[in-house]
Enzyme design. Structure first.
Site, PDB file in Angstrom:
ATOM      1  N   SER A 404     -71.878  41.825 -30.396  1.00 21.61           N
ATOM      2  CA  SER A 404     -70.944  42.560 -29.654  1.00 21.61           C
ATOM      3  C   SER A 404     -69.667  42.482 -30.681  1.00 21.61           C
ATOM      4  O   SER A 404     -68.455  43.134 -30.661  1.00 21.61           O
ATOM      5  CB  SER A 404     -70.468  41.750 -28.517  1.00 21.61           C
ATOM      6  OG  SER A 404     -69.982  40.302 -28.655  1.00 21.61           O
ATOM      7  N   HIS A 425     -74.802  47.919 -29.231  1.00 21.79           N
ATOM      8  CA  HIS A 425     -74.332  46.930 -28.516  1.00 21.79           C
ATOM      9  C   HIS A 425     -74.062  47.461 -26.835  1.00 21.79           C
ATOM     10  O   HIS A 425     -73.389  48.348 -26.515  1.00 21.79           O
ATOM     11  CB  HIS A 425     -72.842  46.871 -28.839  1.00 21.79           C
ATOM     12  CG  HIS A 425     -71.992  45.735 -27.913  1.00 21.79           C
ATOM     13  ND1 HIS A 425     -70.621  45.803 -27.858  1.00 21.79           N
ATOM     14  CD2 HIS A 425     -72.164  44.789 -27.176  1.00 21.79           C
ATOM     15  CE1 HIS A 425     -70.370  45.086 -27.088  1.00 21.79           C
ATOM     16  NE2 HIS A 425     -71.465  44.338 -26.628  1.00 21.79           N
ATOM     17  N   GLU A 437     -72.558  51.036 -27.713  1.00 22.27           N
ATOM     18  CA  GLU A 437     -71.949  51.185 -29.102  1.00 22.27           C
ATOM     19  C   GLU A 437     -72.867  51.342 -30.017  1.00 22.27           C
ATOM     20  O   GLU A 437     -73.736  50.573 -30.277  1.00 22.27           O
ATOM     21  CB  GLU A 437     -70.749  49.954 -29.167  1.00 22.27           C
ATOM     22  CG  GLU A 437     -69.677  50.206 -28.303  1.00 22.27           C
ATOM     23  CD  GLU A 437     -68.726  49.122 -28.755  1.00 22.27           C
ATOM     24  OE1 GLU A 437     -67.393  49.346 -28.842  1.00 22.27           O
ATOM     25  OE2 GLU A 437     -69.094  47.827 -28.863  1.00 22.27           O
ATOM     26  N   ASN A 475     -64.457  45.624 -28.021  1.00 19.34           N
ATOM     27  CA  ASN A 475     -63.915  44.534 -27.990  1.00 19.34           C
ATOM     28  C   ASN A 475     -62.583  44.310 -29.049  1.00 19.34           C
ATOM     29  O   ASN A 475     -61.765  43.358 -28.967  1.00 19.34           O
ATOM     30  CB  ASN A 475     -64.902  43.244 -28.660  1.00 19.34           C
ATOM     31  CG  ASN A 475     -66.052  42.936 -27.721  1.00 19.34           C
ATOM     32  OD1 ASN A 475     -65.671  43.538 -26.366  1.00 19.34           O
ATOM     33  ND2 ASN A 475     -67.344  42.538 -27.984  1.00 19.34           N
TER      34      ASN A 475
END
Length: 568
Positions: A404, A425, A437, A475
């Site tokens: 991540s 991800h 992702e 993130n």
């Protein structure tokens, strides 16, 4: 007339002024509006078309003294100190001494505006983060009279808004947390770390936001965003809050968003900014026929379930045969729940489980077309695995990491074949979350990027592509916002409950930051925040001390029974 239906005055029929005028009139308040703008009548007509129940209660006036009958007058002019102060002084001259003045200031000092108004005890902040907000932040200063505060609270209650009362601080709650996030998204786009549509889709699908950050800036207005960020950066001495270059240039060029017809998106002709991207490659391409998943935790079993349900033969590899079988049992339990919920038929479940082979021997990965690593979020452990996969897997097989936040390039280099390594991800829970992702490193072969995006389409997922950088899209944008929320409560400005309420009802977020932190896990959140800080060494990304203290005390969130709140 009852307090509920007292006359309300509003100066400025912009986005927020118009929203409050419509709410107040619909609730039964007579509303007097002063706005000398050339398009005021047109804006009022659109407002009444959208809120027909407000008809007959909103009247435009031309002079300051015509606002004198209002018991409360709200200034809703642009976020510029001199403009707001001039309006407040004019209201002080025109209105009786008992009139309460309210300000929509989002970042300016309420104390300064109160002093400039000439009636410091009668000025109260009334801030809506968005025109659709279901909650108002009521700002008070050390000079605010209790009677003035009560009147504004009664007004807010009467027009059907929730409320949180806060002190005079740059940005209050919503602006302080929201605008840093929005500005960072523009910087990400400007630096070409990710595309406009991918940034917005990532935050909608990955975090459940009603609008992506660039879509939201088009609602707010790039000029308004620049004004607010200018004030925030000046008041907090925080360089990262200075408007991003693209945002500033768009405001200068008149690309203001929805109100000008063009911003980050073009509104002059019908478009669907939320439509998924066109699939890459023909949907019937089954080049990836066999997939291996390494790991037996929640993410590994969720990803294996997704592959198996999509018709792909899947090898689930654990450290031992027993652990792999236990992981398959977890998939069996998850798919059984899906059958009970009507998401899957029993025949589909049985077929998916038939495709899923649990093994404890990694050599079974040798013939896989794709191998997905879903082990601990530890770079050294991942690099050791990729070094093994590089020699074990057939030439040309695609190797993917589900990290991540960690660098994909390092996994690629460890494999000895970086052209074959990519980041995929998935978001937790993988069977339910649509977002993936896709992160190619500088060395990833373009054919593998195409294959990964095509695979996402086969899985029913929405792929977004990002450069190999700490935190990728979600993130990198989410965790500084969460960290900022922890710092805000750490300073005793507002409680976790108040902050969660403001972000949910005021900004439309599905979860407040503290609810989300407890779900993610405070230990995982702390780890990701440390990765982000290690990458930029900026003081604002340094993990909030309270986060570390709670983790050290064993309060990791829901999974441990306690985090910012106690569960069970």
């Amino acid at each position: 007339m009852s307090a509920r239906h007292d006359t309300l005055g509003i100066v400025g029929l912009g986005t927020i002024g118009g929203a409050i005028a419509a709410r107040a009139a619909a609730a039964g308040h007579p509303v007097l509006v002063l706005d000398p703008g050339a398009r005021t009548k047109e804006r009022l007509s659109r407002l009444l078309d959208a809120t027909p129940e407000a008809r007959g209660r909103i009247r435009l006036v031309d002079r300051w003294d015509e606002l004198a009958p209002a018991t409360t007058v709200l200034e809703a002019v642009p976020e510029r100190r001199d403009t707001k102060a001039e309006v407040l002084r004019a209201l002080d001259r025109a209105c009786p001494p008992g009139t309460v003045l309210a300000s929509t200031a989002a970042a300016l000092s309420l104390t300064d505006l109160a002093a400039a108004s000439g009636r410091p005890g009668r000025l109260v902040g009334l801030h809506l983060a968005l025109p659709t907000a279901g909650l108002a932040e009521i700002g008070r200063t050390v000079m605010t009279d209790d009677s003035a505060l009560t009147r504004v609270r009664d007004l807010v209650d009467g027009i059907g808004l929730g409320r949180v009362t806060v002190g005079d601080r740059p940005g209050l709650i919503s602006t302080a947390l929201l605008f840093g996030f929005l500005n960072q998204a523009v910087t990400m786009y400007d630096q070409r770390l990710a595309g406009r549509d991918d940034i917005d889709a990532a935050m909608r699908h990955g975090c459940g936001l009603p609008l992506g950050p660039l879509e939201l800036l088009d609602v707010i207005g790039t000029d308004t965003a620049c004004d607010i960020l200018d004030v925030l950066s000046a008041r907090t001495a925080e360089p990262s809050l200075q408007p991003a270059r693209r945002l500033r240039h768009m405001a200068l060029a008149g690309l203001l968003g929805r109100k000008s017809g063009r911003g980050f998106y073009d509104y002059r002709q019908p478009t669907d900014a939320t439509a998924p991207p066109a699939p890459v490659g023909p949907p019937a391409d089954h080049a990836l026929r066999t997939v291996g998943v390494v790991g037996t935790g929640t993410m590994a079993t969720g990803i294996a379930e997704v592959f198996a349900k999509s018709g792909i033969a899947t090898v689930l590899v654990g450290r031992t045969d027993a652990r792999a079988r236990t992981a398959r049992e977890a998939v069996a339990a998850s798919t059984a729940r899906a059958v009970r919920r009507g998401k899957l038929t029993e025949a589909e479940r049985e077929a998916a489980l038939e495709r899923l082979t649990p093994v404890g021997d990694r050599t079974r990965l040798a013939d896989c077309d794709l191998v997905v690593e879903a082990i601990a979020e530890d770079l050294e452990v991942k690099k050791q695995l990729f070094a093994e996969l590089g020699g074990l897997c057939r030439p040309g097989a695609l190797l993917a990491t589900t990290t991540s936040s960690l660098p994909v390039i390092e996994c690629g280099l460890a494999s000895g074949r970086p052209e074959d390594v990519i980041g995929l991800h998935f978001f937790n829970p993988a069977p339910l979350m649509r977002l993936v992702e896709v992160i190619p490193s500088l060395e990833t072969a373009p054919r593998h990027v195409d294959a990964a995006r095509e695979l996402c389409g086969r899985l029913g997922k929405h792929p977004v592509q990002c450069m190999d950088r700490p935190g990728f899209i979600v993130n990198a944008l989410l965790f500084p916002y969460l960290n900022g929320a922890v710092r805000l409560t750490e300073s005793h400005y507002a409680t976790a409950d108040e902050i969660d309420e403001v972000m949910k009802r005021g900004c439309g977020y599905p979860l407040g930051p503290f609810e989300l932190l407890d779900i993610i896990g405070l230990d995982i959140s702390l780890s990701i925040q440390r990765v982000l800080h290690d990458a930029d060494r900026h003081p604002r990304t340094l993990p909030a001390p309270l986060l570390g203290h709670l983790v050290a005390a064993g309060r990791a969130g829901r999974k441990s029974g306690a985090g910012f709140r106690v569960y069970g």
